[in-house]
Scaffold this motif. Sequence first.
Motif: not given
Length: 151
Positions: A6-26
């Motif tokens: 699957t894929e989706i375009k996100i209107e945010a830079p990669a570092d923002r997406v990575w920050e959310v994606l790797t914030d496993f506690a949340h």
Amino acid sequence: MREIRTEIKIEAPADRVWEVLTDFAHYPDWNPFIKYLKGTPAEGARIEVKMVPPESKGMVFKPKVLKYQRCKEFTWLGHVVIPGLFDGEHTFELKTAPDNMTLFIQQEKFYGILLPFLKNALDQGTQAGFEAMNKDLKNICESKRESFRNS
């Protein structure tokens, strides 16, 4: 082999997406598919992941991290009971797109002798789980609110 992608375009830079994606506690706060991810995602390390496709009780896996490259890719390989029975190589990939956007790709390649018996569950539940997670990741990354990060 069976692959779900699957894929989706996100209107945010990669570092923002990575920050959310790797914030496993949340993950329990927003992720409808991966209920938790525990451990340190370093290449060669074991992590613990609980995946819950829609209308399923879910499963806990203890996969090995194959690749963890900041703002680019996170891949692990998990097995059910023993290697070769039912294996899954799960990947999150981020690609920079024009206009400060990110293409988020989530895919998994499945192998093993049990694969023919699990094909319907994969085609329905797992695909839907990927899509639900992608949608919620997009919503969080594009949101001006950062309330989940401040809790």
